[in-house]
Design a protein around this motif. Structure first.
Motif, PDB file in Angstrom:
ATOM      1  N   UNK A   1       0.823  -1.238   0.017  1.00 44.02           N
ATOM      2  CA  UNK A   1      -0.225   0.108  -0.117  1.00 44.02           C
ATOM      3  C   UNK A   1       1.028   1.256   0.098  1.00 44.02           C
ATOM      4  N   UNK A   2       0.369   2.392   0.062  1.00 41.06           N
ATOM      5  CA  UNK A   2       0.998   3.807  -0.109  1.00 41.06           C
ATOM      6  C   UNK A   2       1.956   3.876   1.237  1.00 41.06           C
ATOM      7  N   UNK A   3       3.099   4.079   0.917  1.00 46.72           N
ATOM      8  CA  UNK A   3       4.023   4.335   2.182  1.00 46.72           C
ATOM      9  C   UNK A   3       4.701   3.077   2.606  1.00 46.72           C
ATOM     10  N   UNK A   4       4.468   1.883   1.949  1.00 46.46           N
ATOM     11  CA  UNK A   4       5.081   0.232   2.397  1.00 46.46           C
ATOM     12  C   UNK A   4       5.734   0.265   1.140  1.00 46.46           C
ATOM     13  N   UNK A   5       6.933   0.501   1.256  1.00 47.32           N
ATOM     14  CA  UNK A   5       8.036  -0.080   0.296  1.00 47.32           C
ATOM     15  C   UNK A   5       9.342  -0.154   0.895  1.00 47.32           C
TER      16      UNK A   5
ATOM     17  N   UNK B   1      -0.484  -0.243  -7.111  1.00 48.27           N
ATOM     18  CA  UNK B   1       0.254  -0.024  -8.418  1.00 48.27           C
ATOM     19  C   UNK B   1       0.750   1.413  -8.673  1.00 48.27           C
ATOM     20  N   UNK B   2       0.032   2.106  -8.514  1.00 49.50           N
ATOM     21  CA  UNK B   2       0.263   3.684  -8.770  1.00 49.50           C
ATOM     22  C   UNK B   2       1.534   3.944  -7.857  1.00 49.50           C
ATOM     23  N   UNK B   3       1.628   3.542  -6.359  1.00 49.67           N
ATOM     24  CA  UNK B   3       2.639   3.770  -5.627  1.00 49.67           C
ATOM     25  C   UNK B   3       4.001   3.212  -6.013  1.00 49.67           C
ATOM     26  N   UNK B   4       3.710   1.923  -6.621  1.00 51.70           N
ATOM     27  CA  UNK B   4       4.937   1.141  -7.142  1.00 51.70           C
ATOM     28  C   UNK B   4       5.577   1.803  -8.319  1.00 51.70           C
ATOM     29  N   UNK B   5       4.800   2.359  -9.185  1.00 60.32           N
ATOM     30  CA  UNK B   5       5.474   3.007 -10.317  1.00 60.32           C
ATOM     31  C   UNK B   5       6.169   4.323  -9.913  1.00 60.32           C
ATOM     32  N   UNK B   6       5.508   4.969  -8.849  1.00 61.39           N
ATOM     33  CA  UNK B   6       6.006   6.186  -8.324  1.00 61.39           C
ATOM     34  C   UNK B   6       7.526   6.031  -7.792  1.00 61.39           C
TER      35      UNK B   6
ATOM     36  N   UNK C   1       5.650  -6.703 -10.769  1.00 61.19           N
ATOM     37  CA  UNK C   1       5.357  -7.988 -10.598  1.00 61.19           C
ATOM     38  C   UNK C   1       4.176  -7.983  -9.335  1.00 61.19           C
ATOM     39  N   UNK C   2       2.905  -8.582  -9.787  1.00 58.58           N
ATOM     40  CA  UNK C   2       1.910  -8.570  -8.935  1.00 58.58           C
ATOM     41  C   UNK C   2       0.708  -9.311  -9.049  1.00 58.58           C
ATOM     42  N   UNK C   3       0.016  -9.775  -8.093  1.00 58.67           N
ATOM     43  CA  UNK C   3      -1.246 -10.503  -8.286  1.00 58.67           C
ATOM     44  C   UNK C   3      -2.668  -9.986  -8.395  1.00 58.67           C
ATOM     45  N   UNK C   4      -2.446  -8.489  -8.303  1.00 62.50           N
ATOM     46  CA  UNK C   4      -3.629  -7.890  -8.072  1.00 62.50           C
ATOM     47  C   UNK C   4      -3.728  -6.561  -8.878  1.00 62.50           C
ATOM     48  N   UNK C   5      -4.922  -6.014  -9.048  1.00 67.74           N
ATOM     49  CA  UNK C   5      -5.119  -4.614  -9.470  1.00 67.74           C
ATOM     50  C   UNK C   5      -4.688  -3.621  -8.728  1.00 67.74           C
ATOM     51  N   UNK C   6      -4.718  -2.355  -8.931  1.00 67.06           N
ATOM     52  CA  UNK C   6      -4.718  -1.218  -8.072  1.00 67.06           C
ATOM     53  C   UNK C   6      -5.856  -0.915  -7.162  1.00 67.06           C
ATOM     54  N   UNK C   7      -5.751  -1.014  -5.887  1.00 70.68           N
ATOM     55  CA  UNK C   7      -6.913  -0.788  -5.086  1.00 70.68           C
ATOM     56  C   UNK C   7      -6.568  -0.142  -3.741  1.00 70.68           C
ATOM     57  N   UNK C   8      -5.485   0.808  -3.661  1.00 68.40           N
ATOM     58  CA  UNK C   8      -5.085   1.661  -2.641  1.00 68.40           C
ATOM     59  C   UNK C   8      -4.190   2.777  -3.472  1.00 68.40           C
ATOM     60  N   UNK C   9      -4.468   3.703  -2.839  1.00 63.56           N
ATOM     61  CA  UNK C   9      -3.758   5.200  -3.003  1.00 63.56           C
ATOM     62  C   UNK C   9      -4.436   5.853  -4.317  1.00 63.56           C
ATOM     63  N   UNK C  10      -3.586   6.455  -5.115  1.00 59.75           N
ATOM     64  CA  UNK C  10      -4.011   7.363  -6.373  1.00 59.75           C
ATOM     65  C   UNK C  10      -4.458   6.444  -7.505  1.00 59.75           C
ATOM     66  N   UNK C  11      -5.255   6.832  -8.368  1.00 58.51           N
ATOM     67  CA  UNK C  11      -5.211   5.913  -9.532  1.00 58.51           C
ATOM     68  C   UNK C  11      -4.039   5.798 -10.709  1.00 58.51           C
ATOM     69  N   UNK C  12      -3.817   4.886 -11.300  1.00 57.14           N
ATOM     70  CA  UNK C  12      -2.554   4.408 -11.887  1.00 57.14           C
ATOM     71  C   UNK C  12      -2.207   5.445 -12.947  1.00 57.14           C
TER      72      UNK C  12
END
Length: 227
Positions: free
Chosen positions: A60-64, A104-109, A130-141
């Motif tokens: 999620x956003x802030x978790x990297x 996914x948006x945060x991952x791209x950022x 690499x992911x098993x799901x669609x963007x469901x947290x944070x800003x749009x992709x």
């Protein structure tokens, strides 16, 4: 200074939906791909004969968290050292509480920021999702995707199908439609979980090999410093 043919950021999902089996697929898949004969051959065939690799995990956003900081790989020994870090420090999927959703948006950022800070020059710069799901947290992709594309970065993706995937709405189709972008971007679709490592090798060979084609055709390309 890390002058390389391609700089690749591996952006690996470690959200709460990533169980130990999926975590192992990602961790071991990346480590095995980097040391495979196909990848070592693709690296050596290139103009400089080196690639830059970074590996981080996101949810999620802030978790990297960065598992492998920017590392220059010019041969098998370099690749083995990078793979060892991924194997020993990558997510195992056993501690999933508090990981949150899939941004996914945060991952791209984050991937874009790492490419901004690449300590050298690269002919191409790539974010590998690499992911098993669609963007469901944070800003749009879309805004994050467009920002990366505007910087000249390419976003590719490898989809890990969930166990109960809707055949009418496969995850790879979502990635192809809403996530990937930039020059010669593509998404990899798996035939099953066991196909992950092989698919990742194919993806990396394509990403690295694009520079080989350009080099062998004698086409001059500008160095992309990313800002």
């Amino acid at each position: 200074m890390l002058n390389v043919d391609v700089a690749v950021v591996f952006a690996v999902d470690f959200s709460s939906s990533i169980d130990p089996r999926t975590a192992d697929l990602q961790r071991e898949g990346h480590a095995a791909a980097l040391t495979s004969p196909e990848i070592i051959g693709a690296i050596s065939d290139n103009y400089l004969g080196c690639i830059g690799v970074a590996y981080f995990e996101w949810s999620s956003v802030g978790h990297a968290r960065t598992v492998l900081p920017w590392t220059r790989i010019c041969g098998l020994e370099d690749a083995k050292a990078a793979a060892a870090v991924i194997r020993t420090s990558g997510d195992t999927g056993y501690i999933r509480r508090g990981r949150g959703g899939t941004s996914v948006s945060a991952a791209i950022d984050v991937g874009s920021l790492l490419l901004d800070r690449f300590p050298g020059n690269a002919m191409r710069k790539v974010i590998d999702i690499s992911s098993n799901g669609e963007n469901n947290d944070g800003l749009p992709v879309q805004p994050s995707r467009q920002n990366a594309i505007d910087k000249g970065y390419t976003i590719n993706a490898i989809a890990i199908p969930p166990d109960e995937e809707d055949p009418k709405q496969p995850l790879a189709t979502y990635f192809a439609r809403s996530v990937i972008g930039g020059s010669q971007a593509f998404a990899i679709s798996l035939t099953g979980p066991r196909d992950y490592a092989a698919a990742l090798r194919r993806k990396l060979v394509i990403e690295i090999g694009m520079n080989v084609i350009t080099y062998k055709q004698g086409v001059t390309r500008d160095w992309n410093t990313g800002g």
